[in-house]
Design an enzyme around this catalytic site. Structure first.
Site, PDB file in Angstrom:
ATOM      1  N   CYS A   1      43.456  62.445 -64.908  1.00 37.54           N
ATOM      2  CA  CYS A   1      42.817  62.189 -65.988  1.00 37.54           C
ATOM      3  C   CYS A   1      42.876  62.823 -67.166  1.00 37.54           C
ATOM      4  CB  CYS A   1      41.343  61.411 -65.851  1.00 37.54           C
ATOM      5  SG  CYS A   1      40.246  62.696 -64.969  1.00 37.54           S
TER       6      CYS A   1
ATOM      7  N   HIS B   1      38.809  64.301 -71.680  1.00 40.25           N
ATOM      8  CA  HIS B   1      37.996  64.696 -70.521  1.00 40.25           C
ATOM      9  C   HIS B   1      36.548  65.063 -70.546  1.00 40.25           C
ATOM     10  CE1 HIS B   1      37.232  64.454 -66.117  1.00 40.25           C
ATOM     11  NE2 HIS B   1      36.789  65.812 -66.112  1.00 40.25           N
TER      12      HIS B   1
ATOM     13  N   ASP C   1      45.201  55.872 -68.483  1.00 36.15           N
ATOM     14  CA  ASP C   1      45.685  57.448 -68.424  1.00 36.15           C
ATOM     15  C   ASP C   1      46.630  57.647 -67.053  1.00 36.15           C
ATOM     16  OD1 ASP C   1      43.535  57.216 -66.724  1.00 36.15           O
ATOM     17  OD2 ASP C   1      42.471  58.728 -67.413  1.00 36.15           O
TER      18      ASP C   1
END
Length: 437
Positions: free
Chosen positions: A26, A80, A278
Protein backbone atom coordinates in the site's frame (compact mmCIF):
# COMPACT_ATOMS: atom_id res chain seq x y z
CA UNK A 1 -18.34 -11.09 -7.13
CA UNK A 2 -21.56 -9.08 -7.02
CA UNK A 3 -20.60 -5.48 -7.80
CA UNK A 4 -23.44 -3.88 -9.83
CA UNK A 5 -22.39 -0.27 -9.26
CA UNK A 6 -18.77 -0.79 -10.24
CA UNK A 7 -20.01 -2.81 -13.23
CA UNK A 8 -22.19 0.14 -14.34
CA UNK A 9 -19.22 2.48 -14.03
CA UNK A 10 -17.15 0.11 -16.17
CA UNK A 11 -19.90 0.07 -18.80
CA UNK A 12 -19.91 3.89 -18.96
CA UNK A 13 -16.14 4.31 -18.93
CA UNK A 14 -13.08 2.36 -20.04
CA UNK A 15 -12.08 -0.67 -17.99
CA UNK A 16 -8.39 -1.60 -18.13
CA UNK A 17 -8.06 -5.37 -17.92
CA UNK A 18 -4.25 -5.33 -17.78
CA UNK A 19 -3.53 -2.67 -15.16
CA UNK A 20 -0.72 -3.24 -12.65
CA UNK A 21 0.62 -1.62 -9.51
CA UNK A 22 4.32 -0.76 -9.63
CA UNK A 23 4.71 -2.02 -6.05
CA UNK A 24 2.29 -4.53 -4.52
CA UNK A 25 2.13 -2.93 -1.08
CA UNK A 26 0.00 0.00 0.00
CA UNK A 27 2.35 2.79 1.14
CA UNK A 28 4.91 2.42 -1.63
CA UNK A 29 2.29 1.90 -4.34
CA UNK A 30 0.36 5.01 -3.36
CA UNK A 31 3.55 7.08 -3.23
CA UNK A 32 4.54 5.90 -6.70
CA UNK A 33 1.10 6.55 -8.16
CA UNK A 34 0.67 10.01 -6.61
CA UNK A 35 4.13 11.20 -7.68
CA UNK A 36 4.17 9.47 -11.07
CA UNK A 37 7.60 7.89 -10.57
CA UNK A 38 8.75 4.28 -10.30
CA UNK A 39 10.00 2.83 -6.99
CA UNK A 40 13.77 2.99 -6.56
CA UNK A 41 16.62 1.42 -4.64
CA UNK A 42 16.16 3.58 -1.56
CA UNK A 43 12.61 4.90 -1.84
CA UNK A 44 9.03 3.64 -2.18
CA UNK A 45 9.99 0.28 -0.69
CA UNK A 46 7.23 -0.91 1.65
CA UNK A 47 4.09 0.13 3.53
CA UNK A 48 6.08 2.51 5.77
CA UNK A 49 6.95 4.75 2.79
CA UNK A 50 6.66 8.49 3.37
CA UNK A 51 6.94 10.77 0.35
CA UNK A 52 7.85 13.75 2.53
CA UNK A 53 10.89 11.84 3.84
CA UNK A 54 11.94 10.11 0.61
CA UNK A 55 10.96 12.42 -2.27
CA UNK A 56 9.78 15.66 -0.71
CA UNK A 57 10.92 17.72 -3.71
CA UNK A 58 8.53 15.87 -6.03
CA UNK A 59 5.26 17.62 -6.89
CA UNK A 60 2.43 15.11 -6.54
CA UNK A 61 -0.61 15.38 -8.74
CA UNK A 62 -2.85 16.51 -5.82
CA UNK A 63 -0.35 19.34 -5.20
CA UNK A 64 -0.18 20.21 -8.90
CA UNK A 65 -3.97 20.38 -9.05
CA UNK A 66 -4.07 22.51 -5.91
CA UNK A 67 -1.51 24.88 -7.43
CA UNK A 68 -3.75 25.16 -10.48
CA UNK A 69 -6.81 26.29 -8.57
CA UNK A 70 -8.43 22.99 -7.68
CA UNK A 71 -9.87 22.39 -4.23
CA UNK A 72 -8.18 19.16 -3.10
CA UNK A 73 -9.65 16.99 -0.35
CA UNK A 74 -8.06 13.79 0.92
CA UNK A 75 -10.77 11.61 2.44
CA UNK A 76 -9.82 8.22 3.85
CA UNK A 77 -6.59 6.42 3.10
CA UNK A 78 -4.78 8.13 0.21
CA UNK A 79 -1.17 8.49 1.31
CA UNK A 80 -0.49 5.68 3.78
CA UNK A 81 0.32 8.12 6.57
CA UNK A 82 -2.36 10.70 7.25
CA UNK A 83 0.14 13.52 7.74
CA UNK A 84 2.38 12.68 4.75
CA UNK A 85 2.59 15.63 2.30
CA UNK A 86 -0.06 17.47 4.31
CA UNK A 87 0.25 20.59 2.17
CA UNK A 88 -0.80 18.73 -0.98
CA UNK A 89 -4.37 19.16 0.18
CA UNK A 90 -6.79 21.87 1.22
CA UNK A 91 -8.27 19.36 3.66
CA UNK A 92 -7.19 15.98 5.04
CA UNK A 93 -9.75 13.76 6.79
CA UNK A 94 -10.07 10.25 8.12
CA UNK A 95 -12.74 8.74 10.36
CA UNK A 96 -12.03 9.33 14.06
CA UNK A 97 -8.70 11.04 13.37
CA UNK A 98 -9.76 14.45 14.64
CA UNK A 99 -13.01 13.91 16.47
CA UNK A 100 -15.43 11.22 17.56
CA UNK A 101 -15.80 8.58 20.25
CA UNK A 102 -12.45 6.92 19.59
CA UNK A 103 -9.38 8.88 20.57
CA UNK A 104 -6.37 8.46 18.26
CA UNK A 105 -2.96 9.85 19.11
CA UNK A 106 -1.32 11.69 16.19
CA UNK A 107 1.40 9.04 15.92
CA UNK A 108 -1.31 6.45 15.22
CA UNK A 109 -3.22 8.45 12.60
CA UNK A 110 -1.73 6.35 9.82
CA UNK A 111 -3.61 3.30 11.11
CA UNK A 112 -6.97 5.01 10.60
CA UNK A 113 -8.44 2.27 12.79
CA UNK A 114 -8.67 -0.21 9.93
CA UNK A 115 -9.34 -2.92 12.50
CA UNK A 116 -12.83 -1.56 12.91
CA UNK A 117 -14.21 -4.40 15.03
CA UNK A 118 -17.78 -4.18 16.30
CA UNK A 119 -18.18 -7.43 18.26
CA UNK A 120 -17.32 -7.35 21.95
CA UNK A 121 -15.06 -10.40 21.61
CA UNK A 122 -12.85 -8.86 18.92
CA UNK A 123 -12.74 -5.44 20.56
CA UNK A 124 -11.56 -6.93 23.85
CA UNK A 125 -9.12 -9.29 22.10
CA UNK A 126 -7.47 -6.44 20.23
CA UNK A 127 -7.21 -4.33 23.38
CA UNK A 128 -5.56 -7.12 25.36
CA UNK A 129 -3.43 -8.84 22.70
CA UNK A 130 -3.26 -6.42 19.77
CA UNK A 131 -5.00 -9.03 17.63
CA UNK A 132 -8.55 -9.79 16.61
CA UNK A 133 -10.12 -12.13 14.09
CA UNK A 134 -9.16 -11.85 10.41
CA UNK A 135 -12.82 -11.38 9.52
CA UNK A 136 -16.02 -10.22 11.19
CA UNK A 137 -19.72 -10.37 10.30
CA UNK A 138 -20.81 -6.98 11.62
CA UNK A 139 -24.46 -6.73 12.62
CA UNK A 140 -24.53 -2.97 12.01
CA UNK A 141 -25.87 -0.44 9.52
CA UNK A 142 -23.79 0.43 6.46
CA UNK A 143 -22.86 3.84 7.83
CA UNK A 144 -21.35 2.58 11.09
CA UNK A 145 -18.13 1.09 9.74
CA UNK A 146 -15.17 3.26 8.67
CA UNK A 147 -15.96 3.04 4.97
CA UNK A 148 -19.56 4.03 5.66
CA UNK A 149 -18.42 7.07 7.64
CA UNK A 150 -16.04 7.91 4.80
CA UNK A 151 -18.83 7.71 2.22
CA UNK A 152 -21.04 10.06 4.19
CA UNK A 153 -18.17 12.57 4.37
CA UNK A 154 -17.61 12.35 0.60
CA UNK A 155 -21.32 12.91 -0.01
CA UNK A 156 -21.28 15.98 2.23
CA UNK A 157 -18.25 17.29 0.35
CA UNK A 158 -19.92 16.83 -3.04
CA UNK A 159 -22.90 18.89 -1.92
CA UNK A 160 -20.60 21.57 -0.49
CA UNK A 161 -18.23 21.69 -3.47
CA UNK A 162 -21.12 22.06 -5.92
CA UNK A 163 -21.71 25.53 -4.49
CA UNK A 164 -18.09 26.64 -4.98
CA UNK A 165 -16.69 28.19 -8.14
CA UNK A 166 -13.40 26.26 -8.24
CA UNK A 167 -13.00 22.76 -9.73
CA UNK A 168 -12.26 20.00 -7.26
CA UNK A 169 -10.21 16.84 -6.75
CA UNK A 170 -12.08 14.72 -4.21
CA UNK A 171 -10.97 11.29 -2.99
CA UNK A 172 -12.72 8.36 -1.36
CA UNK A 173 -9.99 6.15 0.11
CA UNK A 174 -11.79 2.99 1.18
CA UNK A 175 -9.99 0.77 3.67
CA UNK A 176 -11.62 -2.43 2.38
CA UNK A 177 -10.59 -5.00 1.21
CA UNK A 178 -7.78 -4.92 3.72
CA UNK A 179 -7.48 -7.49 6.49
CA UNK A 180 -9.54 -7.89 8.60
CA UNK A 181 -12.48 -8.48 6.27
CA UNK A 182 -15.29 -6.64 8.04
CA UNK A 183 -18.61 -5.92 6.36
CA UNK A 184 -22.23 -5.55 7.47
CA UNK A 185 -24.04 -8.85 7.75
CA UNK A 186 -26.26 -8.35 4.70
CA UNK A 187 -23.23 -8.31 2.41
CA UNK A 188 -22.04 -11.62 3.79
CA UNK A 189 -25.51 -13.00 3.14
CA UNK A 190 -25.23 -12.15 -0.57
CA UNK A 191 -22.99 -15.22 -0.97
CA UNK A 192 -23.54 -18.92 -0.35
CA UNK A 193 -20.59 -20.18 1.68
CA UNK A 194 -20.80 -23.67 0.18
CA UNK A 195 -20.50 -22.31 -3.36
CA UNK A 196 -17.22 -20.47 -2.71
CA UNK A 197 -14.35 -22.15 -4.54
CA UNK A 198 -10.69 -22.05 -3.58
CA UNK A 199 -8.17 -21.50 -6.40
CA UNK A 200 -6.81 -24.41 -8.40
CA UNK A 201 -3.29 -22.92 -8.23
CA UNK A 202 -3.23 -23.07 -4.43
CA UNK A 203 0.36 -24.30 -4.08
CA UNK A 204 3.66 -22.63 -5.04
CA UNK A 205 4.56 -22.86 -8.74
CA UNK A 206 7.02 -25.56 -9.71
CA UNK A 207 10.72 -24.66 -9.94
CA UNK A 208 10.45 -21.26 -8.26
CA UNK A 209 13.16 -19.87 -5.95
CA UNK A 210 12.31 -20.02 -2.26
CA UNK A 211 12.51 -16.24 -1.93
CA UNK A 212 9.43 -15.91 -4.15
CA UNK A 213 7.18 -17.70 -1.67
CA UNK A 214 5.50 -15.41 0.86
CA UNK A 215 5.36 -16.43 4.52
CA UNK A 216 1.92 -14.80 4.88
CA UNK A 217 3.33 -12.68 7.68
CA UNK A 218 0.58 -10.05 7.62
CA UNK A 219 -2.14 -12.64 8.19
CA UNK A 220 -0.23 -14.93 10.57
CA UNK A 221 1.28 -12.22 12.76
CA UNK A 222 -1.59 -9.77 12.71
CA UNK A 223 -4.66 -11.86 13.46
CA UNK A 224 -5.86 -14.48 15.92
CA UNK A 225 -6.93 -18.00 15.04
CA UNK A 226 -4.46 -18.37 12.17
CA UNK A 227 -2.12 -21.41 12.14
CA UNK A 228 1.53 -20.44 12.43
CA UNK A 229 2.67 -23.11 9.97
CA UNK A 230 1.21 -25.07 7.10
CA UNK A 231 -1.88 -24.52 5.02
CA UNK A 232 -4.98 -22.97 6.51
CA UNK A 233 -7.89 -25.38 6.97
CA UNK A 234 -10.28 -25.42 4.01
CA UNK A 235 -13.15 -24.01 6.07
CA UNK A 236 -11.08 -21.08 7.32
CA UNK A 237 -9.75 -20.39 3.82
CA UNK A 238 -13.27 -20.31 2.42
CA UNK A 239 -14.41 -18.03 5.25
CA UNK A 240 -11.64 -15.55 4.47
CA UNK A 241 -12.56 -15.58 0.79
CA UNK A 242 -16.21 -15.14 1.78
CA UNK A 243 -15.18 -12.10 3.81
CA UNK A 244 -13.25 -10.67 0.88
CA UNK A 245 -16.31 -11.02 -1.34
CA UNK A 246 -18.50 -9.36 1.29
CA UNK A 247 -16.18 -6.37 1.64
CA UNK A 248 -16.06 -5.90 -2.14
CA UNK A 249 -19.86 -5.84 -2.33
CA UNK A 250 -19.98 -3.45 0.63
CA UNK A 251 -17.61 -1.02 -1.09
CA UNK A 252 -19.57 -1.43 -4.33
CA UNK A 253 -22.69 -0.30 -2.52
CA UNK A 254 -20.87 2.76 -1.16
CA UNK A 255 -19.43 3.59 -4.60
CA UNK A 256 -23.00 3.54 -5.88
CA UNK A 257 -24.08 6.03 -3.21
CA UNK A 258 -21.31 8.44 -4.21
CA UNK A 259 -22.07 8.19 -7.93
CA UNK A 260 -25.79 8.66 -7.26
CA UNK A 261 -24.97 11.82 -5.31
CA UNK A 262 -23.03 13.17 -8.29
CA UNK A 263 -26.13 12.55 -10.41
CA UNK A 264 -28.49 14.13 -7.90
CA UNK A 265 -26.28 17.21 -7.64
CA UNK A 266 -26.07 17.38 -11.46
CA UNK A 267 -22.30 16.94 -11.45
CA UNK A 268 -22.13 13.55 -13.20
CA UNK A 269 -21.76 15.10 -16.66
CA UNK A 270 -18.69 17.17 -15.84
CA UNK A 271 -16.84 14.99 -13.34
CA UNK A 272 -14.08 12.53 -14.25
CA UNK A 273 -14.14 9.38 -12.09
CA UNK A 274 -11.09 7.17 -11.55
CA UNK A 275 -11.71 3.87 -9.77
CA UNK A 276 -8.48 2.13 -8.78
CA UNK A 277 -6.75 -0.01 -6.15
CA UNK A 278 -3.21 0.19 -4.83
CA UNK A 279 -2.40 -3.51 -5.39
CA UNK A 280 -3.91 -6.92 -5.96
CA UNK A 281 -4.57 -9.60 -3.37
CA UNK A 282 -3.85 -13.32 -3.07
CA UNK A 283 -6.68 -15.49 -1.75
CA UNK A 284 -4.64 -18.70 -1.39
CA UNK A 285 -3.24 -18.52 -4.93
CA UNK A 286 0.27 -20.01 -4.74
CA UNK A 287 -0.53 -20.82 -1.05
CA UNK A 288 -0.28 -17.09 -0.34
CA UNK A 289 -2.55 -14.61 1.41
CA UNK A 290 -2.30 -10.86 0.87
CA UNK A 291 0.08 -8.99 -1.39
CA UNK A 292 3.74 -7.96 -1.78
CA UNK A 293 4.76 -10.84 -4.01
CA UNK A 294 6.00 -10.77 -7.60
CA UNK A 295 3.07 -12.81 -8.85
CA UNK A 296 0.46 -11.49 -11.25
CA UNK A 297 -2.35 -11.74 -8.70
CA UNK A 298 -0.49 -9.36 -6.34
CA UNK A 299 0.20 -6.74 -8.98
CA UNK A 300 -2.93 -6.68 -11.09
CA UNK A 301 -5.42 -4.00 -10.07
CA UNK A 302 -8.88 -2.82 -11.07
CA UNK A 303 -8.78 0.43 -13.05
CA UNK A 304 -11.74 2.22 -14.59
CA UNK A 305 -11.63 5.76 -15.96
CA UNK A 306 -14.90 7.50 -16.75
CA UNK A 307 -14.75 10.80 -18.61
CA UNK A 308 -18.23 12.05 -19.58
CA UNK A 309 -16.74 13.68 -22.68
CA UNK A 310 -15.36 10.39 -23.95
CA UNK A 311 -17.57 8.36 -26.29
CA UNK A 312 -15.62 5.10 -26.03
CA UNK A 313 -16.91 2.55 -23.51
CA UNK A 314 -15.02 -0.63 -24.44
CA UNK A 315 -12.65 -2.65 -22.28
CA UNK A 316 -8.95 -2.32 -23.00
CA UNK A 317 -6.35 -5.08 -22.87
CA UNK A 318 -3.46 -2.65 -23.27
CA UNK A 319 -0.74 -2.90 -20.61
CA UNK A 320 -0.94 0.01 -18.16
CA UNK A 321 0.58 0.79 -14.76
CA UNK A 322 -0.32 3.08 -11.89
CA UNK A 323 2.35 5.66 -12.75
CA UNK A 324 0.26 6.31 -15.89
CA UNK A 325 -2.57 7.91 -13.92
CA UNK A 326 -0.70 11.19 -13.19
CA UNK A 327 0.05 12.08 -16.85
CA UNK A 328 -3.43 10.89 -17.85
CA UNK A 329 -5.13 13.34 -15.51
CA UNK A 330 -2.88 16.17 -16.64
CA UNK A 331 -3.80 15.59 -20.28
CA UNK A 332 -7.51 15.22 -19.53
CA UNK A 333 -7.44 18.50 -17.55
CA UNK A 334 -5.14 20.29 -20.01
CA UNK A 335 -2.49 21.00 -17.38
CA UNK A 336 1.28 21.23 -17.84
CA UNK A 337 3.64 18.55 -16.57
CA UNK A 338 5.54 19.13 -13.32
CA UNK A 339 9.27 19.91 -13.39
CA UNK A 340 10.23 16.35 -12.48
CA UNK A 341 10.15 13.60 -15.11
CA UNK A 342 7.06 11.42 -15.03
CA UNK A 343 7.74 7.73 -15.56
CA UNK A 344 4.22 6.98 -16.74
CA UNK A 345 2.53 7.51 -20.07
CA UNK A 346 -0.86 9.14 -20.59
CA UNK A 347 -3.72 6.75 -21.22
CA UNK A 348 -5.79 9.26 -23.22
CA UNK A 349 -5.05 7.47 -26.51
CA UNK A 350 -6.49 4.29 -24.97
CA UNK A 351 -9.54 6.15 -23.67
CA UNK A 352 -10.23 7.27 -27.23
CA UNK A 353 -9.39 3.89 -28.74
CA UNK A 354 -9.32 1.00 -26.21
CA UNK A 355 -7.55 -1.29 -28.71
CA UNK A 356 -4.58 1.10 -28.82
CA UNK A 357 -1.35 -0.46 -27.47
CA UNK A 358 0.29 2.12 -25.25
CA UNK A 359 3.49 0.30 -24.27
CA UNK A 360 5.26 -3.00 -24.73
CA UNK A 361 5.82 -3.72 -21.04
CA UNK A 362 5.46 -2.45 -17.48
CA UNK A 363 7.85 -2.47 -14.49
CA UNK A 364 7.20 -3.75 -10.97
CA UNK A 365 9.33 -3.99 -7.84
CA UNK A 366 8.54 -6.04 -4.74
CA UNK A 367 11.17 -6.45 -2.02
CA UNK A 368 14.17 -8.05 -3.79
CA UNK A 369 12.13 -8.96 -6.86
CA UNK A 370 12.21 -6.83 -10.02
CA UNK A 371 9.70 -7.66 -12.73
CA UNK A 372 9.11 -6.94 -16.41
CA UNK A 373 5.56 -7.75 -17.52
CA UNK A 374 4.73 -7.98 -21.21
CA UNK A 375 1.44 -9.13 -22.71
CA UNK A 376 2.76 -12.69 -23.04
CA UNK A 377 5.30 -13.02 -20.24
CA UNK A 378 6.19 -12.04 -16.69
CA UNK A 379 9.91 -12.14 -15.85
CA UNK A 380 11.31 -11.53 -12.36
CA UNK A 381 14.86 -11.37 -11.03
CA UNK A 382 15.60 -11.59 -7.31
CA UNK A 383 18.77 -9.65 -6.53
CA UNK A 384 20.89 -9.19 -3.43
CA UNK A 385 21.84 -5.52 -3.77
CA UNK A 386 24.06 -5.60 -0.67
CA UNK A 387 26.41 -8.10 -2.26
CA UNK A 388 27.24 -6.78 -5.75
CA UNK A 389 23.81 -7.69 -7.08
CA UNK A 390 24.22 -11.44 -7.55
CA UNK A 391 21.18 -13.19 -8.91
CA UNK A 392 19.41 -15.10 -6.15
CA UNK A 393 16.89 -16.61 -8.54
CA UNK A 394 14.54 -15.77 -11.36
CA UNK A 395 11.08 -16.64 -12.66
CA UNK A 396 9.50 -16.64 -16.10
CA UNK A 397 5.81 -17.30 -16.60
CA UNK A 398 4.12 -17.72 -19.96
CA UNK A 399 0.90 -15.76 -19.51
CA UNK A 400 -0.37 -16.77 -22.91
CA UNK A 401 -0.52 -20.43 -21.87
CA UNK A 402 -0.23 -20.28 -18.07
CA UNK A 403 -1.92 -17.16 -16.72
CA UNK A 404 -2.20 -18.81 -13.29
CA UNK A 405 1.60 -19.00 -13.12
CA UNK A 406 1.98 -22.65 -12.22
CA UNK A 407 5.32 -23.41 -13.94
CA UNK A 408 8.52 -21.36 -13.76
CA UNK A 409 10.15 -21.55 -17.20
CA UNK A 410 13.26 -19.48 -16.51
CA UNK A 411 15.54 -22.54 -16.83
CA UNK A 412 13.72 -24.06 -19.79
CA UNK A 413 16.06 -23.97 -22.78
CA UNK A 414 13.13 -23.30 -25.11
CA UNK A 415 12.65 -19.91 -23.43
CA UNK A 416 16.30 -18.89 -23.22
CA UNK A 417 15.91 -16.08 -25.76
CA UNK A 418 12.93 -14.70 -23.87
CA UNK A 419 14.83 -14.75 -20.57
CA UNK A 420 17.91 -13.13 -22.11
CA UNK A 421 15.87 -10.40 -23.78
CA UNK A 422 13.79 -9.51 -20.72
CA UNK A 423 16.80 -9.68 -18.39
CA UNK A 424 18.71 -7.31 -20.65
CA UNK A 425 15.75 -4.91 -20.73
CA UNK A 426 15.39 -5.02 -16.95
CA UNK A 427 19.09 -4.44 -16.26
CA UNK A 428 19.45 -1.63 -18.79
CA UNK A 429 16.27 0.44 -18.83
CA UNK A 430 15.63 0.07 -15.08
CA UNK A 431 19.22 0.13 -13.89
CA UNK A 432 18.66 3.28 -11.82
CA UNK A 433 15.52 1.90 -10.18
CA UNK A 434 17.36 -1.29 -9.25
CA UNK A 435 20.71 -0.03 -7.96
CA UNK A 436 20.55 3.77 -8.04
CA UNK A 437 23.25 4.12 -10.70
Amino acid sequence: ILSPNIDKLAEKGVQFNQAYANVAVCGASRASMLTGIYPGKDYFIDYKTRVDKEKNNIVSFPKLLKDNGYTTISNGKIYHFLDDKWDDWDEVWRPYAFEGPKEIKPIDWWESLWRDYKTKENIESEKSTGKGAAFEIANVKDSVLIDGLLTNKVIRDIKKLKKESSPFFLTAGFISNHFPFIAPKRFWEMYDFDSIQLPSNDSPPSNVPAISISNNGELINGYSGIPKKGDLPVGLSKKLKHGYYATVSYVDHLVGKIINTLKEEKLANNTIIVFVSDHGFNLKEHSQWGKYTSHRISGRVPLIIYDPRNKSTSNSNSLVELVDIYPTLLELLDLKNPKHKLDGKSLVNILKNPSYENKSHIFMKNAKGYTIKTIDFSYTEYLNLKNNRPLIGNMLFDHKNDKDETINLSNDIRYKNVVDSLSSLLQSKYRFNINGL
